[in-house]
Design an enzyme around this catalytic site. Structure first.
Site, PDB file in Angstrom:
ATOM      1  CB  THR A 151     -22.770  15.784 -60.333  1.00 36.02           C
ATOM      2  OG1 THR A 151     -23.404  17.056 -60.210  1.00 36.02           O
ATOM      3  CG2 THR A 151     -21.987  15.745 -61.632  1.00 36.02           C
ATOM      4  N   GLY A 190     -18.693  17.252 -52.828  1.00 32.61           N
ATOM      5  CA  GLY A 190     -17.674  17.666 -51.864  1.00 32.61           C
ATOM      6  C   GLY A 190     -17.761  16.818 -50.605  1.00 32.61           C
ATOM      7  CD  GLU A 433     -26.027  24.081 -56.216  1.00 33.19           C
ATOM      8  OE1 GLU A 433     -25.075  23.824 -55.478  1.00 33.19           O
ATOM      9  OE2 GLU A 433     -26.927  23.257 -56.462  1.00 33.19           O
TER      10      GLU A 433
END
Ligand SMILES: CC/C=C\C/C=C\C/C=C\C/C=C\CC/C=C/C(=O)SCCNC(=O)CCNC(=O)[C@H](O)C(C)(C)COP(=O)(O)OP(=O)(O)OC[C@H]1O[C@@H](n2cnc3c(N)ncnc32)[C@H](O)[C@@H]1OP(=O)(O)O
Ligand SMILES: Cc1cc2nc3c(=O)[nH]c(=O)nc-3n(C[C@H](O)[C@H](O)[C@H](O)COP(=O)(O)OP(=O)(O)OC[C@H]3O[C@@H](n4cnc5c(N)ncnc54)[C@H](O)[C@@H]3O)c2cc1C
Length: 615
Positions: A151, A190, A433
C-alpha cells in the site's frame, strides 16, 4: 488458594446440559490437540517478563511501542523454545490454530505480526527455490525481521495503480527502486517504521521503458548492525490509530535505491541478466500472499469473536439488573431475551466461522497444490470465495464484537474489559487485506460471469452451482435446515439475477459496461452477501428462533467455557473464569497513575486559581 467463583457462574456451570470438554476437544481437532495447545500455553505463559507491570493503556504512544518490542522478543523466544520437536509442522500449526496466545501478551497486536503474517508467506509464495532456501533460513530464525510493503499513501485498493517503480539496469544487473511522488511512498506496512529491516515491496517493474506489471522485491532498508536507514531510504511512523498501536505501521520512500537482480522474487515471473522478462503464467499469482492472508483472517475472526462473546456471556451471567417481575429480585441480565439475542448469534457465528475457516483452508491447500503442478483452473474460484468470506466474516465479527461490548453497559466501555481493543483489532480487518466493498465486488464479478455461464447451459463450479439450480418460483418453505438453506439459495439466485437485470437495463439505456456496473454496484455487493427472505417466512422463522434462544440459555456459559480461553488470553476484568468482575474492575482502576495521589497537581496549578478567579 484460588479466589471464590461467583455463585451465579457456579449455578450456570451446574445447569449446563452437555460435556464442555468434549466441545473443546472438537474445536481443537481432538483431545490430543487440546492437550498440545494447553501444554504450549502453559509453557509460554509461564515465561517471565511477558506481561505489563503498568497496564499499557497508561503508557505513552512511544512507551507502548517500546514495551511491545520488549515483550515481543521474550514472547517469540518462548514460542520457539516451547515448540515440541517431535511434533509435525501440521500438529504445531494445529496447536496454534485456535490459540490466541499472542493476545495474552499484546492487547493491540505485536510489532512482529507482519513478519509472521505476510513477510514469511510472501517469501514462501513468491520466491523461487533458491531464494526461498536462503531467505527462509534467515527469516524463520528471526535473524532478520520483515514486513509486506504494498500500500502507498495514494493507493491501497488499486494495485495496478501503485506508483513505486523498479527499473532494471542491465549494465549493473540491478533494479533501481524509486518513489517518484509523495503519494508513491509506501504507507501502512506494519513493523515498517522502527522494527523491521527488510520488506517485500510490490513495485511497478520497467525494463527498457516497458511496463512489466507489479512484481515483488525483497528489499533491505535498515543496516543489520546499526539499524540506521540505508542510503536513499526515507522512513517513519504514520501516527496513532484506532487500534494496532503497537504494530508500528510506517512509511517508506525510495530515492533511486539500488538492489541486486536476485532480489526480485522470481517464482512466477523472471528477469534474466540481459533484461529479458519472462512473464508469469498468470499475472494474478503475484497477488497470492493476499489470498493466503484472507484465508487466515477468517479463522482469526472466529477466534476473536469467541473471545468477545466469552467475556460478554460470562459478564451477563454475573451482572444482575432491573426487575423482570415485581418482588422477584434483580435477574441475571442473561435472562433478558434481548440479551440472548445480542450474544447467542455471536457464539453461533464463531462456530460457523471456525468450520468455514477449516473448509476454506482445505480449499486453499488444494488449489495451492494444483498451482505447484501448473494447474490454475480453480484459482479464480478460490479468489472469489476468499474475497467473500474475508469480507463477510470481518464485517459480521465487527458488528458482533461491538454488540458484545454494548451488551455489557458502561463496564464494556472500559479498556480493562478488553472489548474496545478486540473491536479495534477486528474492525481493522474490514479494511486491510482488501477493503470489504472492493472484495465483495470481486466476488460479484465472478457471480455475474457464473450466472451468464449457467444461462448458456455451462456447468458451474461447486460453490456457484446454486446459480444453475432451476429453483422453483414457489419454493415449499419449511424451517428445517434444508428448507432454510434452499430459501437462502433462492434469495441468492434472485439477488444475482436482479443485479444482472439492472446492468442490462443500464446498457440498453445507452450506458457503457463500466458505468452500468457502477450504477448496479450496490445490488452487486448485496448479491455477494444476501440479506432477507420473504415476509411470510419471517414469522415462522421468528417463532423457531425465539424457541432456540430458550434452548441455548441454560448452556450459554458452557458454550463459551468450551472455547477454553485462559484469563490471560481474555485479558478482561469482565470475562475471567471466576466471575469476580467487581473486584477486578476495582483492582484495575487502582492501577491508574491518577490514583497514586488523592490531590492531583493540576488542582494547585490550574483549578484553585481558576475557581478563585485568579486565572
Ligand atoms: C490481530 C488480528 C486479528 C485477526 C486477524 C487474523 C489474522 C490476520 C493476519 C494478519 C493481519 C495482520 C496485519 C494486517 C496486514 C495487512 C496487510 C495489507 O493490507 S497488505 C495490502 C492488501 N491490499 C489489498 O488487498 C489490495 C486489494 N486490491 C486487489 O486485490 C486488486 O487491486 C483487485 C482484486 C481489487 C483488482 O485487481 P486488478 O488487477 O485491477 O484486477 P481486476 O479487478 O481487473 O480483475 C482482473 C481479473 O483478475 C482476477 N483477480 C484479481 N485478483 C486476483 C487474485 N488475488 N487471485 C486470482 N485472480 C484475481 C479477477 O477475478 C479478474 O478475473 P476475470 O477477468 O474476471 O476472470
Ligand atoms: C490496520 C491496518 C494495517 C495495514 N497493514 C498493511 C500492511 O502491513 N501492508 C500493506 O501493504 N498495507 C497495509 N494496510 C493498508 C490496507 O491494505 C489498505 O488500507 C486497504 O487496501 C484499502 O486501501 P486504501 O486505504 O488506500 O483505501 P482506498 O482504496 O482508497 O478505498 C477507500 C474507499 O474507496 C472505496 N473504493 C476503492 N476502490 C473501489 C472500487 N473499485 N469500487 C468501489 N469502491 C471502491 C473503498 O471501498 C473504500 O471505501 C493496512 C491497513 C490498516 C487499516
Amino acid at each position: 488458594m484460588s479466589a471464590k467463583v461467583n455463585d451465579d457462574l457456579l449455578t450456570e456451570r451446574r445447569k449446563c446440559e452437555f460435556n464442555v470438554e468434549e466441545l473443546t476437544n472438537y474445536l481443537d481437532g481432538g483431545a490430543q490437540a487440546t492437550q498440545n495447545r494447553r501444554k504450549l500455553e502453559d509453557k509460554v505463559l509461564s515465561t517471565k517478563g511477558l506481561f505489563d507491570e503498568v497496564p499499557e493503556e497508561y503508557l505513552s504512544h512511544k512507551e507502548k511501542y517500546e514495551n511491545a518490542v520488549r515483550k515481543a522478543v521474550v514472547y517469540y523466544k518462548a514460542m520457539k523454545e516451547a515448540e515440541d520437536p517431535n511434533q509435525t509442522e501440521q500438529e504445531r500449526a494445529n496447536a496454534t490454530y485456535r490459540s490466541l496466545l499472542h493476545a495474552a501478551v499484546f492487547k493491540d497486536n505485536s510489532p512482529f505480526s507482519l513478519h509472521l503474517a505476510m513477510f514469511i508467506p510472501a517469501i514462501l509464495g513468491q520466491a523461487d527455490e533458491e531464494q526461498k532456501k536462503y531467505w527462509m533460513k534467515r527469516a524463520s530464525k528471526m535473524e532478520i525481521i520483515g514486513t509486506y510493503a504494498q500500500t502507498e499513501l495514494g493507493h491501497g485498493t488499486f494495485i495496478r495503480g501503485l506508483e513505486t517503480t523498479a527499473t532494471y539496469d542491465p549494465k549493473t544487473e540491478e533494479f533501481v527502486l524509486h518513489s517518484p511522488t509523495l503519494t508513491a511512498y509506501k504507507w501502512w506496512p506494519g513493523s515498517l517504521a522502527h522494527t523491521a529491516n527488510y520488506c517485500v515491496v510490490m513495485a511497478h517493474l520497467y525494463i527498457n521503458g516497458k511496463s512489466c506489471g507489479i512484481q515483488p522485491f525483497i528489499v533491505q532498508f535498515r543496516d543489520e548492525e546499526t539499524h540506521q536507514p540505508l542510503p536513499g531510504i526515507k522512513l517513519g511512523e504514520i501516527g496513532a490509530k484506532l487500534g494496532f498501536n503497537t504494530v508500528n505501521n510506517g512509511f517508506l520512500g525510495f530515492d533511486q535505491h539500488r538492489i541486486p537482480r536476485n532480489r526480485m522474487l522470481m517464482k512466477n515471473a523472471q528477469v534474466l541478466k540481459d533484461g529479458t522478462f519472462k512473464r508469469s503464467p498468470n499475472s494474478k499469482l503475484t497477488y497470492g500472499t493476499m489470498v493466503y492472508v484472507r484465508v487466515v483472517i477468517v479463522n482469526g475472526m472466529a477466534n476473536q469473536l469467541a473471545r468477545a462473546v466469552t467475556i460478554a456471556v460470562r459478564y451477563s451471567a454475573v451482572r444482575r439488573q432491573s426487575e423482570l417481575k415485581p418482588d422477584a429480585g434483580e435477574p441475571q441480565i442473561l435472562d433478558y431475551v434481548t440479551q440472548q439475542h445480542k450474544l447467542f448469534i455471536g457464539i453461533a457465528s464463531s462456530h460457523a466461522f471456525t468450520l468455514t475457516a477449516k473448509w476454506l483452508t482445505r480449499m486453499y491447500q488444494k488449489v495451492t497444490a494444483d498451482l505447484e503442478k501448473g494447474n490454475l483452473d480453480e484459482l479464480p474460484e478460490l479468489h472469489a470465495i476468499a474475497c467473500c468470506l474475508k469480507a463477510v466474516t470481518t464485517t459480521d465479527t465487527s458488528v458482533l464484537v461491538e454488540r458484545s461490548r454494548t451488551s455489557c453497559g458502561g463496564h464494556g466501555y472500559m479498556l480493562s474489559s478488553n472489548l474496545p481493543q478486540i473491536y479495534g483489532l477486528v474492525t481493522a480487518a474490514c479494511t486491510y487485506e482488501g477493503e470489504n466493498t472492493v472484495l465483495m465486488l470481486q466476488t460479484a464479478r465472478s457471480l455475474v460471469k457464473a450466472l451468464e455461464q449457467a444461462q448458456s447451459g455451462k456447468r458451474l463450479s461447486p460453490t456457484m452451482s446454486y446459480l444453475s439450480e432451476k429453483v422453483s418460483s414457489r419454493l415449499k418453505w419449511d424451517n428445517s435446515i434444508d428448507g432454510i438453506v434452499k430459501g437462502f439459495r433462492r434469495v441468492a439466485y434472485g439477488k444475482v439475477e436482479s443485479a444482472m437485470r439492472s446492468m442490462r437495463k443500464y446498457v440498453r439505456s445507452g450506458l457503457g459496461p463500466e458505468d452500468a456496473w457502477n450504477m448496479s454496484s450496490v445490488q452487486l455487493v448485496a448479491a455477494s452477501e444476501y440479506t432477507s427472505i420473504s415476509e411470510a417466512d419471517i414469522r415462522q422463522l421468528q417463532d423457531t428462533y425465539e424457541d432456540l434462544l430458550g434452548k441455548i440459555r441454560p448452556n450459554a456459559v458452557g458454550l463459551v467455557d468450551a472455547f477454553d480461553f485462559r484469563d490471560q488470553i481474555l485479558n478482561s476484568t469482565l470475562g475471567a473464569y471466576d466471575g469476580r468482575v467487581y473486584e477486578r474492575l476495582m483492582e484495575e482502576a487502582l492501577k491508574s497513575p491518577l490514583n497514586a495521589e488523592p490531590v492531583n497537581q493540576s488542582f494547585h496549578k490550574y483549578l484553585k486559581p481558576f475557581m478563585q478567579g485568579k486565572l
